[in-house]
Design a protein around this motif. Structure first.
Motif, PDB file in Angstrom:
ATOM      1  N   PRO A 217       9.044  -8.215  -7.907  1.00  0.00           N
ATOM      2  CA  PRO A 217       9.006  -7.358  -6.719  1.00  0.00           C
ATOM      3  C   PRO A 217       8.021  -6.193  -6.869  1.00  0.00           C
ATOM      4  O   PRO A 217       7.822  -5.666  -7.963  1.00  0.00           O
ATOM      5  N   LYS A 218       7.388  -5.865  -5.770  1.00  0.00           N
ATOM      6  CA  LYS A 218       6.549  -4.668  -5.670  1.00  0.00           C
ATOM      7  C   LYS A 218       6.606  -4.224  -4.214  1.00  0.00           C
ATOM      8  O   LYS A 218       7.393  -4.762  -3.431  1.00  0.00           O
ATOM      9  N   ARG A 219       5.816  -3.241  -3.847  1.00  0.00           N
ATOM     10  CA  ARG A 219       5.782  -2.753  -2.470  1.00  0.00           C
ATOM     11  C   ARG A 219       4.343  -2.732  -1.976  1.00  0.00           C
ATOM     12  O   ARG A 219       3.408  -2.565  -2.751  1.00  0.00           O
ATOM     13  N   TRP A 220       4.200  -2.916  -0.667  1.00  0.00           N
ATOM     14  CA  TRP A 220       2.914  -2.773   0.009  1.00  0.00           C
ATOM     15  C   TRP A 220       2.990  -1.442   0.738  1.00  0.00           C
ATOM     16  O   TRP A 220       3.680  -1.313   1.744  1.00  0.00           O
ATOM     17  N   VAL A 221       2.311  -0.418   0.179  1.00  0.00           N
ATOM     18  CA  VAL A 221       2.407   0.949   0.698  1.00  0.00           C
ATOM     19  C   VAL A 221       1.018   1.398   1.144  1.00  0.00           C
ATOM     20  O   VAL A 221       0.086   1.440   0.326  1.00  0.00           O
ATOM     21  N   VAL A 222       0.907   1.736   2.430  1.00  0.00           N
ATOM     22  CA  VAL A 222      -0.368   2.176   2.988  1.00  0.00           C
ATOM     23  C   VAL A 222      -0.188   3.551   3.628  1.00  0.00           C
ATOM     24  O   VAL A 222       0.740   3.753   4.420  1.00  0.00           O
ATOM     25  N   VAL A 223      -1.074   4.478   3.268  1.00  0.00           N
ATOM     26  CA  VAL A 223      -1.139   5.795   3.899  1.00  0.00           C
ATOM     27  C   VAL A 223      -2.530   5.945   4.504  1.00  0.00           C
ATOM     28  O   VAL A 223      -3.493   5.309   4.057  1.00  0.00           O
ATOM     29  N   ARG A 224      -2.604   6.816   5.522  1.00  0.00           N
ATOM     30  CA  ARG A 224      -3.878   6.987   6.213  1.00  0.00           C
ATOM     31  C   ARG A 224      -3.926   8.386   6.830  1.00  0.00           C
ATOM     32  O   ARG A 224      -2.943   8.825   7.425  1.00  0.00           O
ATOM     33  N   PRO A 225      -5.067   9.070   6.715  1.00  0.00           N
ATOM     34  CA  PRO A 225      -5.181  10.346   7.417  1.00  0.00           C
ATOM     35  C   PRO A 225      -5.011  10.120   8.933  1.00  0.00           C
ATOM     36  O   PRO A 225      -5.438   9.087   9.454  1.00  0.00           O
ATOM     37  N   PRO A 226      -4.403  11.069   9.635  1.00  0.00           N
ATOM     38  CA  PRO A 226      -4.231  10.906  11.080  1.00  0.00           C
ATOM     39  C   PRO A 226      -5.571  10.638  11.763  1.00  0.00           C
ATOM     40  O   PRO A 226      -6.558  11.327  11.510  1.00  0.00           O
ATOM     41  N   GLY A 227      -5.607   9.610  12.585  1.00  0.00           N
ATOM     42  CA  GLY A 227      -6.804   9.267  13.337  1.00  0.00           C
ATOM     43  C   GLY A 227      -7.835   8.456  12.582  1.00  0.00           C
ATOM     44  O   GLY A 227      -8.826   8.021  13.165  1.00  0.00           O
ATOM     45  N   ALA A 228      -7.653   8.246  11.281  1.00  0.00           N
ATOM     46  CA  ALA A 228      -8.633   7.498  10.484  1.00  0.00           C
ATOM     47  C   ALA A 228      -8.412   5.997  10.635  1.00  0.00           C
ATOM     48  O   ALA A 228      -7.314   5.543  10.948  1.00  0.00           O
ATOM     49  N   GLN A 229      -9.458   5.229  10.412  1.00  0.00           N
ATOM     50  CA  GLN A 229      -9.338   3.777  10.403  1.00  0.00           C
ATOM     51  C   GLN A 229      -9.069   3.241   9.004  1.00  0.00           C
ATOM     52  O   GLN A 229      -8.314   2.310   8.829  1.00  0.00           O
ATOM     53  N   THR A 230      -9.702   3.826   8.000  1.00  0.00           N
ATOM     54  CA  THR A 230      -9.538   3.350   6.632  1.00  0.00           C
ATOM     55  C   THR A 230      -8.298   3.978   6.008  1.00  0.00           C
ATOM     56  O   THR A 230      -8.088   5.183   6.102  1.00  0.00           O
ATOM     57  N   GLY A 231      -7.488   3.137   5.381  1.00  0.00           N
ATOM     58  CA  GLY A 231      -6.279   3.603   4.728  1.00  0.00           C
ATOM     59  C   GLY A 231      -6.363   3.453   3.225  1.00  0.00           C
ATOM     60  O   GLY A 231      -7.314   2.886   2.688  1.00  0.00           O
ATOM     61  N   ILE A 232      -5.342   3.968   2.563  1.00  0.00           N
ATOM     62  CA  ILE A 232      -5.231   3.865   1.109  1.00  0.00           C
ATOM     63  C   ILE A 232      -4.000   3.034   0.780  1.00  0.00           C
ATOM     64  O   ILE A 232      -2.897   3.341   1.231  1.00  0.00           O
ATOM     65  N   LEU A 233      -4.207   1.976   0.017  1.00  0.00           N
ATOM     66  CA  LEU A 233      -3.109   1.184  -0.521  1.00  0.00           C
ATOM     67  C   LEU A 233      -2.680   1.859  -1.816  1.00  0.00           C
ATOM     68  O   LEU A 233      -3.475   1.979  -2.755  1.00  0.00           O
ATOM     69  N   LEU A 234      -1.452   2.350  -1.856  1.00  0.00           N
ATOM     70  CA  LEU A 234      -0.910   2.955  -3.072  1.00  0.00           C
ATOM     71  C   LEU A 234      -0.288   1.841  -3.893  1.00  0.00           C
ATOM     72  O   LEU A 234       0.672   1.206  -3.463  1.00  0.00           O
ATOM     73  N   ALA A 235      -0.850   1.579  -5.058  1.00  0.00           N
ATOM     74  CA  ALA A 235      -0.403   0.482  -5.911  1.00  0.00           C
ATOM     75  C   ALA A 235       0.190   1.053  -7.189  1.00  0.00           C
ATOM     76  O   ALA A 235      -0.514   1.728  -7.955  1.00  0.00           O
ATOM     77  N   GLN A 236       1.469   0.814  -7.402  1.00  0.00           N
ATOM     78  CA  GLN A 236       2.108   1.283  -8.629  1.00  0.00           C
ATOM     79  C   GLN A 236       1.571   0.482  -9.807  1.00  0.00           C
ATOM     80  O   GLN A 236       1.509  -0.753  -9.751  1.00  0.00           O
ATOM     81  N   ALA A 237       1.181   1.187 -10.866  1.00  0.00           N
ATOM     82  CA  ALA A 237       0.625   0.531 -12.049  1.00  0.00           C
ATOM     83  C   ALA A 237       1.577  -0.531 -12.573  1.00  0.00           C
ATOM     84  O   ALA A 237       2.781  -0.315 -12.687  1.00  0.00           O
ATOM     85  N   ASP A 238       1.022  -1.682 -12.898  1.00  0.00           N
ATOM     86  CA  ASP A 238       1.788  -2.815 -13.399  1.00  0.00           C
ATOM     87  C   ASP A 238       1.174  -3.241 -14.733  1.00  0.00           C
ATOM     88  O   ASP A 238       0.185  -3.961 -14.763  1.00  0.00           O
ATOM     89  N   GLY A 239       1.732  -2.732 -15.803  1.00  0.00           N
ATOM     90  CA  GLY A 239       1.244  -3.101 -17.126  1.00  0.00           C
ATOM     91  C   GLY A 239       0.325  -2.047 -17.718  1.00  0.00           C
ATOM     92  O   GLY A 239      -0.126  -1.125 -17.033  1.00  0.00           O
ATOM     93  N   PRO A 240       0.051  -2.175 -19.016  1.00  0.00           N
ATOM     94  CA  PRO A 240      -0.710  -1.154 -19.732  1.00  0.00           C
ATOM     95  C   PRO A 240      -2.150  -0.981 -19.244  1.00  0.00           C
ATOM     96  O   PRO A 240      -2.677   0.116 -19.232  1.00  0.00           O
ATOM     97  N   ARG A 241      -2.804  -2.050 -18.842  1.00  0.00           N
ATOM     98  CA  ARG A 241      -4.194  -1.929 -18.374  1.00  0.00           C
ATOM     99  C   ARG A 241      -4.267  -1.067 -17.123  1.00  0.00           C
ATOM    100  O   ARG A 241      -5.118  -0.185 -17.017  1.00  0.00           O
ATOM    101  N   GLN A 242      -3.384  -1.320 -16.163  1.00  0.00           N
ATOM    102  CA  GLN A 242      -3.381  -0.524 -14.938  1.00  0.00           C
ATOM    103  C   GLN A 242      -2.899   0.892 -15.217  1.00  0.00           C
ATOM    104  O   GLN A 242      -3.450   1.859 -14.678  1.00  0.00           O
ATOM    105  N   ALA A 243      -1.890   1.047 -16.052  1.00  0.00           N
ATOM    106  CA  ALA A 243      -1.390   2.382 -16.382  1.00  0.00           C
ATOM    107  C   ALA A 243      -2.487   3.240 -17.017  1.00  0.00           C
ATOM    108  O   ALA A 243      -2.535   4.455 -16.806  1.00  0.00           O
ATOM    109  N   ALA A 244      -3.386   2.622 -17.755  1.00  0.00           N
ATOM    110  CA  ALA A 244      -4.447   3.358 -18.440  1.00  0.00           C
ATOM    111  C   ALA A 244      -5.455   3.970 -17.477  1.00  0.00           C
ATOM    112  O   ALA A 244      -6.127   4.949 -17.832  1.00  0.00           O
ATOM    113  N   ILE A 245      -5.582   3.448 -16.272  1.00  0.00           N
ATOM    114  CA  ILE A 245      -6.582   3.981 -15.346  1.00  0.00           C
ATOM    115  C   ILE A 245      -5.986   4.924 -14.303  1.00  0.00           C
ATOM    116  O   ILE A 245      -6.716   5.485 -13.484  1.00  0.00           O
TER     117      ILE A 245
END
Length: 128
Positions: free
Chosen positions: A41-69
């Motif tokens: 299980p994980k989550r699909w989390v998207v935030v976006r500045p009001p009125g913007a078209q491009t959003g940010i996918l917030l991805a929780q680190a999964d494993g040491p490689r991702q945690a390192a960045i």
């Protein structure tokens, strides 16, 4: 054609949602259950500045490689740019909310700019 999403790897979904919505004033566009390629299980989390078209996918680190960045996704450079209508008001609101600015406001040919860190430690330009 348009850029729909970018990803920021974070330590924790809920803390990141709180930062981007309560501190930066972004909208929470989506927070849905999802699964990894291997069924975890994980989550699909998207935030976006009001009125913007491009959003940010917030991805929780999964494993040491991702945690390192987390906090260093662009090797210490400013990698994200947030333009606001009222620079002074946004800057003061962010200071009051505890946002860490690593460079104070300065004037540039393209406007006022100050460098801050997001909840993960990534560098952003606040532009006005």
């Amino acid at each position: 054609m348009r850029l729909d999403l970018i990803t920021i790897v974070v330590d924790d979904y809920d803390s990141a949602i709180g930062f981007f919505t309560a501190v930066l004033g972004f909208d929470l566009v989506e927070d849905s259950p999802a699964t990894t390629n291997d069924g975890r299980p994980k989550r699909w989390v998207v935030v976006r500045p009001p009125g913007a078209q491009t959003g940010i996918l917030l991805a929780q680190a999964d494993g040491p490689r991702q945690a390192a960045i987390v906090g260093d996704q662009v090797a210490g450079r400013v990698g994200f740019f947030l333009r606001v209508e009222d620079f002074d008001a946004a800057y003061e609101r962010m200071i009051a909310a505890g946002v860490e600015f690593v460079r104070p406001p300065r004037a540039e040919p393209y406007g006022r700019v100050a460098v801050f860190l997001d909840i993960a430690g990534n560098r952003w330009d606040l532009l006005g």
